[in-house]
Design an enzyme around this catalytic site. Structure first.
Site, short mmCIF file in Angstrom:
data_model
loop_
_atom_site.label_atom_id
_atom_site.label_comp_id
_atom_site.label_asym_id
_atom_site.label_seq_id
_atom_site.Cartn_x
_atom_site.Cartn_y
_atom_site.Cartn_z
N ASN A 1 0.82 -1.21 0.00
CA ASN A 1 0.00 0.00 0.00
C ASN A 1 0.86 1.26 0.00
O ASN A 1 0.50 2.26 -0.63
CB ASN A 1 -0.95 0.00 1.21
CG ASN A 1 -2.16 -0.87 0.97
OD1 ASN A 1 -2.11 -1.81 0.19
ND2 ASN A 1 -3.26 -0.58 1.63
N GLU B 1 1.79 1.73 -3.38
CA GLU B 1 0.57 2.18 -4.07
C GLU B 1 0.39 3.70 -3.90
O GLU B 1 0.08 4.42 -4.85
CB GLU B 1 -0.62 1.41 -3.48
CG GLU B 1 -2.00 1.83 -3.90
CD GLU B 1 -3.08 1.06 -3.10
OE1 GLU B 1 -3.04 -0.18 -3.08
OE2 GLU B 1 -3.95 1.70 -2.49
C1 6PG Z 1 -5.75 -2.87 -2.11
C2 6PG Z 1 -5.97 -1.49 -1.60
C3 6PG Z 1 -6.94 -1.51 -0.48
C4 6PG Z 1 -7.55 -0.19 -0.18
C5 6PG Z 1 -6.65 0.68 0.61
C6 6PG Z 1 -6.78 2.13 0.28
O1 6PG Z 1 -4.60 -3.28 -2.10
O2 6PG Z 1 -6.73 -3.49 -2.51
O3 6PG Z 1 -4.77 -0.92 -1.18
O4 6PG Z 1 -6.30 -2.13 0.59
O5 6PG Z 1 -7.99 0.44 -1.30
O6 6PG Z 1 -7.01 0.48 1.95
O7 6PG Z 1 -6.15 2.80 1.26
P1 6PG Z 1 -6.37 4.32 1.58
O8 6PG Z 1 -7.82 4.49 1.92
O9 6PG Z 1 -5.46 4.57 2.71
O10 6PG Z 1 -6.02 5.04 0.32
#
Ligand code: 6PG
Length: 476
Positions: free
Chosen positions: A188, A191
């Protein structure tokens, strides 16, 4: 009906989709939700998959429906609710049963929960699941932490529901206790960096070149056919092309520029800092979300300071400039991934996990939010050099950095001169420039520390004099 292979508690969006995926792959699953009405609704909507689903109204009935040793996925909001659910469940379980937290938990909570069950005969798996709603339903990337034995009990079900890359399931056991949730956290963090860098390039195209959302969508669409090919670039093309049904404008132009965050990016940065590993691109991305959320403060600041008084971006050759942006994004992305993998490598030692880097890259190639062709290149690089100190010194990535860092330098320079914020792109460039320079400038910092605090320093000649002759000097 035969006993279920697995159970799942929590029929919210993710839990419901994961259950349908499990059922669809031929596994029988027992399901339970805090409110029985939701369990019935879910079951009634399951259509042909009903045959594989055992809806349960009580925990007792639920536990009895699962074949021992019972793997039970808990898919509820991360935090205290997980501890409460575990407490409710525990009295009904027997030796060998496995509670599996599939939420975005802080890996430190996972370690605590794993340890708490140590002498109980029960065990715990912390399982990172990436891919959002769609991934949960049709194939997520799955990162598992817990005992290897407990993983073997669930391996068949998990590999059956995971995304496949060239037929290989994107699911792996990564180590004991918190390993799976740690890797998901860094996933993440990366990400966040990926998304922020895309947003900065979008800002250059929108505010520097003055392109419309539709035009920018075409740019990302073209990039998605090249080396940047990835899920995040693909959805960026799509969101930029979408029209708002109310105003008719591009929907992105109607969305408030305040980003949310639930914690995983911040945890990545905290853990990186705890271990003394730079994760500057992820830090920049988390900070950028925080600045974005202070919308009223930014409006007030713009009223006081105005935008920077600089010449607007001057671009002689638009096509060449856009090509540079593409390469700059690729270079910066390499920086972010190099940092993320370096954090995992340090954590592997710190927490005694033996995290398998090539395996991690492999299971991120499909199903997860950062999935991309680029991760296949990382898989190859780490397979050839599993002990590389950093992704950017592996032969393939060293070559890629040499090829693209000029574009990143030109892009960051142009953006800075035009007053356009590019903190994540700039941090990746700063990382390359510091990391590749054998002689840095920390000799000055060591001298200052010794001057004001007698902290001492190491000498380059190895001589046995470790404090400064402060007070006398060359200019005395
Ligand atoms: C995933 C995403 C998922 C979610 C995150 C977003 O891997 O499927 O990362 O876990 O979308 O929790 O995180 P934020 O709300 O902190 O952007």
């Amino acid at each position: 009906m035969a006993q279920a292979e697995i159970g799942l508690i929590g029929l919210g969006v993710m839990g419901a989709n994961l259950s349908l995926n499990i059922a669809e792959k031929g596994n029988t699953i027992a399901v339970f939700n805090r409110t029985a009405a939701r369990t019935h609704e879910f079951y009634e909507e399951a259509g042909a998959l009903k045959d594989q689903i055992v809806p349960c109204e009580t925990i007792e009935e639920f536990v009895a429906a699962i074949r021992p040793p019972r793997p039970i996925i808990i898919m509820i909001k991360a935090g205290d609710a997980v501890d409460e659910q575990m407490k409710l469940l525990e009295p009904y379980l027997s030796k060998g049963d496995i509670m599996i937290d599939a939420g975005n938990a802080n890996f430190r909570d996972t370690m605590r929960r794993f340890d708490a069950l140590k002498d109980s005969g029960l065990t715990f798996i912390g399982m990172g699941v990436s891919g959002g709603e769609e991934g949960a339903r049709h194939g997520p990337s799955i990162m598992v932490g817990g005992t290897e034995e407990s993983y073997r009990r669930v391996e068949k079900v998990l590999t059956s529901i995971a995304a496949k890359y060239d037929g290989t399931p994107c699911c792996a056991w990564l180590g004991e206790n918190g390993a799976g949730h740690f890797v998901k956290t860094i996933h993440n963090g990366i990400e966040y960096a990926d998304m922020q860098m895309i947003a900065e390039i979008y800002g250059i195209l929108r505010d520097g070149l003055g392109l419309s959302a539709g035009e920018i969508s075409d740019v990302f669409g073209a990039w998605n056919k090249g080396r940047l090919n990835s899920y995040l670039i693909e959805i960026t093309e799509k969101v930029l092309a979408a029209a708002d049904p109310i105003s008719g404008s591009p929907i992105v132009d109607m969305i408030l520029d305040k980003a949310g965050q639930k914690g995983t990016g911040k945890w990545s940065v905290i853990e990186a800092q705890n271990m003394g590993v730079p994760a500057t691109a992820i830090e920049a991305a988390v900070a950028a979300r925080s600045i974005s959320s202070a919308k009223a403060e930014r409006e007030a600041a713009e009223a006081v300071l105005g935008l920077p008084k600089v010449a607007p971006l001057a671009v002689a050759d638009k096509a060449a400039f856009i090509k540079d942006l593409e390469n700059a994004l690729l270079a910066a992305k390499i920086g972010a991934y190099a940092q993320g993998f370096a954090v995992m490598s340090a954590a592997s030692k710190e927490f005694d996990w033996s995290l398998p880097m090539p395996e991690i890259a492999k299971i991120w190639r499909a199903g997860c939010i950062i999935r991309s062709q680029f991760l296949d290149e990382i898989t190859t690089a780490f397979t050839k050099a599993p002990d590389a100190a950093n992704l950017i010194v592996t032969p393939a990535f060293a070559a890629l950095v040499s090829e693209t860092d000029g574009a990143l330098r030109r892009t960051v320079s142009a953006a800075v001169l035009a007053g356009l914020p590019v903190p994540a792109l700039a941090s990746a460039l700063g990382y390359f420039d510091s990391y590749r320079r054998a002689r840095g400038t920390a000799n000055i910092i060591q001298a200052q520390r010794d001057f004001f605090g007698a902290h001492g320093f190491d000498r380059i000649d190895g001589a046995d004099s470790h404090h400064g002759p402060w007070g006398s000097g060359l200019n005395a």
